[in-house]
Design an enzyme around this catalytic site. Structure first.
Site, short mmCIF file in Angstrom:
data_model
loop_
_atom_site.label_atom_id
_atom_site.label_comp_id
_atom_site.label_asym_id
_atom_site.label_seq_id
_atom_site.Cartn_x
_atom_site.Cartn_y
_atom_site.Cartn_z
N GLU A 33 0.82 -1.21 0.00
CA GLU A 33 0.00 0.00 0.00
C GLU A 33 0.86 1.26 0.00
OE1 GLU A 33 -3.02 0.26 -0.68
OE2 GLU A 33 -3.61 -1.83 -0.52
N TYR A 116 -7.01 6.14 3.08
CA TYR A 116 -7.10 5.00 2.16
C TYR A 116 -6.20 3.85 2.61
CZ TYR A 116 -6.19 1.90 -1.68
OH TYR A 116 -6.02 0.76 -2.41
N ASP A 134 -10.53 5.19 -2.92
CA ASP A 134 -9.51 5.83 -3.75
C ASP A 134 -10.16 6.29 -5.04
OD1 ASP A 134 -10.00 3.47 -5.06
OD2 ASP A 134 -7.88 2.94 -5.34
#
Length: 350
Positions: A33, A116, A134
């Site tokens: 991520e 996010y 997102d």
């Protein structure tokens, strides 16, 4: 219920096979991520495997020097991500062995973990019902629901979040989030959409009304382009070692290494570049040996490398006291900005 069921069934048969999806290891998801922030999946994949091999767990990452972490990140860009990831690992070392924050509200307290990223980790690894919203989410749901409000506005984001929470699968929030990500990345794309393959097309407002390419509405104020001119001073001493320094200021490439630098807001003629180098470092600059342009967000960097001669070693020590010399063999140990890496390749140093 029908929406989430169709999305999840589609995902089970059509999901992208990504290396960090092989299990729910929160460290693997964390690394992926961080890498995926402002970076395409295809680019992140190239770096992910090598990074995990070098730092297989949080403990190994925490033990590493910042220089090592940035070296593995070299070329991926947005180096602040690597610094924040390293900082996260070091902070967790202060906690009990095996500790990893599991809740969304706990995760976003750490630098570099925004809404996010925090939601993605909390939902995928720990099944917390929180949407990882997102660009893909905004595009899919604005088209599906027929939302014409500007998705950049806080008001629209709140509306979308409310709808998404109601539509989420409460038993499989992580799979739901990944399903929407994949749907937006493979079918409900910004251009060349594949609506006929979409599992939810019969309910989609935009598909039924032929407004797919009208949504989402995204009114962005374009930032003005900033032109910067970098003049790097390439100094090689009698031992064939060259001079570098670590960038510490809050600017691009923080934490990476570079040559002595002269920066200007305008393009300078050669005689003026030489004059500035002499005034700042008391070094005589010879000819320009390499040029390259680099674009970073709203900045265009015009970069030139100048070959320089050492007149007196004492002057070097006095005027470059923050710099140090390394041999060609040591290049692989230091992380450099991509323009300097290109310079090394051009000069056949690596």
């Amino acid at each position: 219920m029908d929406f989430s069921k169709k999305i999840i069934n589609w995902y089970k048969n059509n999901h992208r096979k990504l290396p960090w999806r092989e299990n729910k290891n929160p460290y693997y998801i964390l690394v992926s991520e961080f890498m995926l922030q402002q970076t395409k999946v295809s680019q992140a994949i190239k770096y992910y495997s090598n990074f995990i091999k070098k730092f297989p767990n949080l403990e190994k990452l925490a033990q590493a020097e910042e220089k090592e972490v940035l070296k593995e990140w070299e070329g991926l860009g947005y180096y602040k991500r690597a610094i924040n990831l390293h900082s996260f690992a070091k902070k967790l070392r202060e906690k009990p062995i095996g500790f990893f924050p599991k809740k969304y509200q706990e995760l976003i307290k750490y630098k570099g973990i925004g809404p996010y990223t925090g939601a993605a980790i909390a939902s995928i690894c720990f099944d917390e019902v929180v949407p990882a919203i997102d660009g893909n989410f905004y595009r899919v749901f604005s088209r599906y629901l027929g939302i014409y409000n500007n998705i950049i506005s806080v008001f629209t984001k709140k509306i979308l979040r409310t709808f998404i929470l109601k539509m989420m699968d409460k038993k499989n929030p992580g799979i739901f989030n990944q399903a929407i990500m994949d749907l937006g990345a493979t079918l409900c794309t910004p251009k060349r959409v594949k609506c006929l393959l979409c599992p939810i097309k019969i309910y989609c407002f935009s598909f039924k009304n032929g407004t797919v390419y009208e949504l989402p509405v995204k009114n962005i104020i374009k930032k003005s382009i900033r032109n910067r001119f970098f003049y790097y001073v390439f100094i090689c001493n009698n031992s064939k070692k060259f001079c570098i320094n670590k960038r510490l200021n809050k600017d691009i490439w923080k934490g990476l290494y570079e040559f002595p630098l002269i920066e200007s807001e305008k393009n300078l003629p050669l005689f003026e570049i030489r004059d500035k180098i002499w005034k700042k470092y008391k070094i005589f600059s010879d000819n320009i040996i390499y040029k390259v342009k680099n674009k970073i967000n709203n900045q265009i960097l015009s970069i030139q490398f100048l070959n320089c001669k050492i007149m007196k070693p004492i002057q070097i020590k006095k005027n470059l006291n923050k710099f140090f010399f390394i041999s060609h063999e040591k290049i692989c140990e230091y992380p450099f900005p991509s323009p300097i890496t290109l310079f090394f390749k051009n000069e056949k140093m690596i």
